[in-house]
Enzyme design. Structure first.
Site, PDB file in Angstrom:
ATOM      1  CE1 TYR B 101      -3.628   2.637   1.337  1.00  0.00           C
ATOM      2  CE2 TYR B 101      -1.636   3.601   2.266  1.00  0.00           C
ATOM      3  CZ  TYR B 101      -2.968   3.715   1.900  1.00  0.00           C
ATOM      4  OH  TYR B 101      -3.639   4.899   2.092  1.00  0.00           O
ATOM      5  CD  GLU B 190      -5.877   4.602  -0.564  1.00  0.00           C
ATOM      6  OE1 GLU B 190      -5.914   5.024   0.594  1.00  0.00           O
ATOM      7  OE2 GLU B 190      -6.829   4.003  -1.095  1.00  0.00           O
TER       8      GLU B 190
END
Lengths: 289, 384, 289, 384
Positions: B101, B190
């Protein structure tokens, strides 16, 4: 005394020759604010109802002794006006302009904080020290001089609460609208610090809203550093997550930034939170008796 | 402004962040053609501006073009958390060895961009932050000094990536993500998951990208991506009319001047036992014409039973608001709505007199915000 | 006491696994410096003669308690190493690397000055506090502990003067090579301020050279803020204008930056300037009697 | 690295600063062709890395191609302050209404870029600064915050430019000059004069551009511009040998390790009544091979009569230097030069012993810097 603005304020309005700058600048002067100059590039040498206009802020400082800048220029030029004021040695900058890109403000913030400049806004109604000076768009006539310091992320909500206070016979030391953008020049904490140090201020009202964590930080700060009574109001209990509520900064992201979370953080530090503007005003009146 | 996955990936591609090849499709047939062009297995992905599409059945693997068409048929028209799927992103399927991530957001508290990285990708980051905070590396960047290479190293080494080739690829992606963040005026970029393939290639398998509305003037190409079908139709109409409006789920229409007073008014309506139908900010100007536009927006919501005007005049002049209300009553069909009006501040007395002189029964003046809210709630109940 | 380095110094060497970093880092340790860590990306977990190597400075701070960073990495990576050290909370950064682009240092300077970091260099021989710690390439064996603070833009010239002092039986509190680049982390003024505050330092020797105006600024600073005796030496009286003399910063531009101008500026503030290194050492010896 | 006018103007053009059309020429014939291509009157300008070429007859107006050829013939080969003209820049002649001055430099004292602007252009800026300081606007830029538009306004309004079109053009040039300064790692970008034509067009009539040597690795195209013919031939040779060398005008060759000690050694030679022939820094390493190279450079200067080695060993090891001296004596023809050697610091004793063991009469050891300088001066006098 009061904070940010007082009888020593010498105001220069960036954008005084524009329609908004002219209207509010002259209104501020009519209130008694010492409006010493305007700045509009290319219009140096002109005047607006007797107020001299300069090409640069540096000239307004040198020639007219300006020490506080009120910015009314459009968003694309506003950040430049902030840098210009800071570099010209202006100690207090108040920026009314809305829709300034957040990245531009982020860089400007890092810059002027390093210089020790007091910056209020952007996207804010300005600052009013009743009986002394007014810089911005706050309708001064509904406020009177007194001991309540008022700091808020919102304009009209501030007027609403100020109005309720006035009706209860209470006045204000200074009313500060810190603005509703994600990055503002002064946070609640910055203003609380000033109110705590101000002899005129006896009690502080903090008007918050959803988004960010400035109210939570303010709560922690009050617990550690503020000896004066602090009361609060938070707007946005009914706001849904993920939608900006008018202000670019008023958005609940995930589980953070909710009104309930802020209320709990404040109450955990012993700061009473009113349910309606009316209730807050009443709570203030009780404390001030 | 939130971007769709495929739009965010377009921006990723522009700064050199590796993404898989893909095609847009709005019909099952287009999905089939896309799968044919891409070759091999593909993933059919619903393009919606909300999370949780995977669990809602909005992301499906398809083995061949016929399968892609079938899966597209399943997904198109799905309602995912209130968002109906109109568009699909057909992407070459990737083998996944590991899921990481990586994100950069606007940390409002610190007033700095904030990188977050963890090798525990593929799940909600809030969950990692809560359950395994040590696995999440958080690092600020100074907005003036800008990106420095050590930032990438701290993320990669701090996150525990051990393979040198992965370290290098991720470090490059970190630097490029920062560039995307700044160049495109982003509030959030993101990548979740950032995958490592069995061949050791690192790439962005998803994108979540939010662009600052105030910065959009610098990016006319991105501004054009705004999808009117994505938002609530009334909100889209409001945007056209330049009215600041957020739809809520009640029956008391709310208008106020200023965002803070607007939020507070919504709260006070709820406090008075009612259910606000919307948030609506008339803005600083508050011209009569603006009032007509705002009323037109609010009354598009068929749930609305009463309307509460809460005006504290500053720059906004109450007489102007009063004239706007009367103009709207003439020009729009407002017969279904009792209107509660509370005016204070600049020219409030004149405004109240204008409304009184109109002598209309459907206008209910109130002296305070709280009384106004109570009355509007009461009238909505009576109308229901 | 001494300045910049003392017995509390906990040194991390950026580039400890490189040939120069290893050679000098271990030499510094052999002198008695508390070398606690090295940093080389990708070599975390290794060690250099027992000194643990980390991937990041942050790890060296957390795991080994480093508080001073000595930078030996190549020019293209050195500025990054400076930022990394500053952001990891290192309070003192000493950069030996030469040929760092001036624009990169300009930005880095503005950044770390805002953070309160003490930075020495780049393109400098380092810092030595005899008897306590040595960080850099100064040959410690020719210096002894004592009361003379020595600050210089040059390396070998410093050794020359230090050597002459040693031969006259005089020792040093700290020897600081501030570096010969156009932008260095600490100016003469910064170091003078530290020497003035240092109990061990009784007398200060300032070794300047052509280029820039740091010697002139130092002269003005000494006159206003320094109570200890200050002596000076300036190199480059025979230098022609427009040619850099080895150091990027050692260049006479137009009429500014000449050795004669610097000498006059120093003497005008009552600072005696020796004609040769030998003479300076003799002047020090006379004052220290 | 200093750039020629035509190179600086090339960089100006890259960032959008207006300059006149021009051509390079290295022969009178090329100058004629250039003038033909450009059309109309041209200016023939000597390309030399020094000031004062105008007064020295290095800049001449030519009415037509034949005239350009004649003027080129006059200028080529001129010696301007020691710089021989090999190259000309043939430029379309401009009518000049007004001459301004604009520059940005590296202000080492303030550690910030410094803009200077005055409408009193066309003369040396030092003269304006001295005679009419109020006419010179000086303004710093924060290197992290970077250029902001107000900087250009302060320069233009502060300098007293009154015509709005000029204000606008100059403001744009100011912003572009900053970009050039940062993008090309400049230490100085000067436009003098910045002219206004009778038609009101603002452009750069000259350029003075210095690029940071340490930043050249980012600009391989600029690095290639280095002109070996521009410098003293011995300095050019020194550069090839990676020896830090500056030619002076005396007869005592000087070698030291370190720039500061080198400058000091030159001074001490002068103090001892001698005339140093050069500055030469052996550098930190000081290998035997480096010593041989440095001696080869120094002995190219035919004025040299004696050589003074002044070594204070730190990283440099004196034994290595001694070996280098002996190697040079074997490999080079050093018979004309008495060599004074002072060794101190790291391995000094061993170095002294190596030299003593060699038993050469042309090597003169001395114990101190001052004594060494005196001896070298004395030997140079004897050899003259």
């Amino acid at each position: 005394m009061a904070i940010i603005l007082d009888n020593d304020t010498r105001l220069v309005v960036a954008g005084l020759t524009g329609s908004e700058g002219r209207f509010h600048g002259l209104r501020n002067r009519a209130y008694g604010t010492n409006l010493v100059a305007g700045v509009t590039p290319g219009k140096g040498g002109q005047d607006v109802e007797g107020v001299p206009v300069f090409d640069t802020v540096a000239d307004a400082v040198t020639e007219a002794g300006a020490n506080t800048s009120l910015i009314f220029v459009p968003a694309r030029f506003a950040v430049d006006a902030i840098y210009e004021a800071v570099d010209a040695g202006i100690g207090t900058v108040i920026c009314i302009t809305e829709h300034i890109p957040a990245h531009d403000m982020l860089r400007a913030y890092t810059y002027f904080r390093g210089k020790g400049t007091t910056m209020i806004g952007p996207n804010c109604p300005g600052v009013l020290s009743p009986g002394k000076a007014n810089a911005g768009i706050i309708p001064a006539e509904i406020f009177s001089e007194g001991g309540v310091g008022l700091v808020s992320r919102s304009g009209t909500l501030t007027y609403q609460i100020g109005h309720e206070l006035t009706q209860l016979g209470l006045g204000n030391s200074t009313i500060v609208g810190i603005g509703g953008d994600p990055v503002v020049g002064s946070s609640f904490v910055d203003v609380l610090e000033k109110f705590e140090a101000d002899a005129q201020t006896e009690l502080i009202v903090l008007v918050g809203e959803i988004g960010g964590d400035e109210e939570e930080k303010a709560a922690a700060y009050v617990a550690e550093h503020v000896t004066k009574p602090v009361l609060a109001y938070i707007a946005g209990f009914s706001a849904p997550p993920g939608k900006t509520m008018g202000h670019a900064g008023a958005i609940i992201s995930g589980s953070s930034g909710t009104a309930q979370g802020k209320k709990e953080a404040l109450e955990a530090r012993g700061i009473a939170v009113g349910t309606t503007p009316t209730e807050v005003a009443q709570m203030v009146a009780e404390r001030m008796e | 402004m939130d971007l769709y996955e495929y739009q965010g990936k377009d921006l990723f591609r522009r700064v050199g962040i590796p993404v898989s090849a893909g095609r847009l499709a709005t019909t099952p047939e287009e999905a089939r053609t896309a799968a044919e062009e891409l070759g091999g297995p593909v993933v059919v992905k619903a393009q919606v501006l909300t999370g949780g599409r995977g669990k809602a059945g909005g992301v499906k693997l398809a083995d061949d073009p016929a399968d892609a068409e079938a899966k597209a048929r399943d997904i198109l028209g799905l309602d995912i958390r209130g968002h109906v799927v109109h568009t699909l992103w057909i992407e070459k399927a990737s083998d996944i060895e590991r899921e990481y991530y990586l994100s950069i957001t606007f940390d409002r508290g610190a007033k700095k961009p904030l990188f977050m990285f963890t090798t525990q990708g593929g799940v909600e980051i809030e969950q990692v932050a809560e359950e395994n905070p040590d696995a999440l590396v958080r690092l600020h960047v100074d907005p003036l000094a800008g990106f420095q290479p050590w930032v990438a190293r701290r993320l990669v080494y701090g996150g525990g990536v051990e393979d040198p080739s992965e370290q290098k690829q991720i470090a490059a992606i970190v630097e490029r993500l920062y560039r995307a963040f700044v160049e495109f005026d982003a509030m959030l970029c993101e990548i979740n998951p950032l995958i490592v393939t069995p061949e050791g290639e690192v790439k962005a398998l998803d994108s979540k990208f939010t662009v600052d509305d105030s910065g959009l003037f610098r990016h006319p190409d991105i501004a054009e991506w705004r999808d009117p079908t994505a938002a609530d139709p009334i909100e889209t109409f409001a945007r056209e009319k330049h009215v600041t409006y957020v739809k809520l789920d009640g029956d008391v229409g709310v208008l106020a001047n200023g965002a803070g007073l607007g939020m507070s008014t919504v709260d006070v309506v709820a406090h008075a036992g009612g259910r606000p139908a919307n948030f609506c900010d008339l803005g600083g100007g508050g011209s009569a014409e603006g009032v007509v536009d705002a009323l037109e927006v609010i009354t598009r919501d068929e749930q609305v039973r009463s309307i509460f005007f809460n005006i504290f005049g500053g720059i906004t002049r109450c007489d102007e608001v009063a004239r706007g209300i009367l103009a709207a009553l003439e020009r729009l069909d407002m017969s279904r709505y009792p209107i509660v009006v509370r005016l204070d501040g600049t020219n409030a007395e004149e405004g109240r007199r204008i409304l009184a002189d109109a002598g209309r029964e459907d206008i209910h003046p109130e002296a305070t915000m709280l009384d106004g809210a109570r009355r509007a709630v009461e009238l909505a109940g009576a109308a229901a």
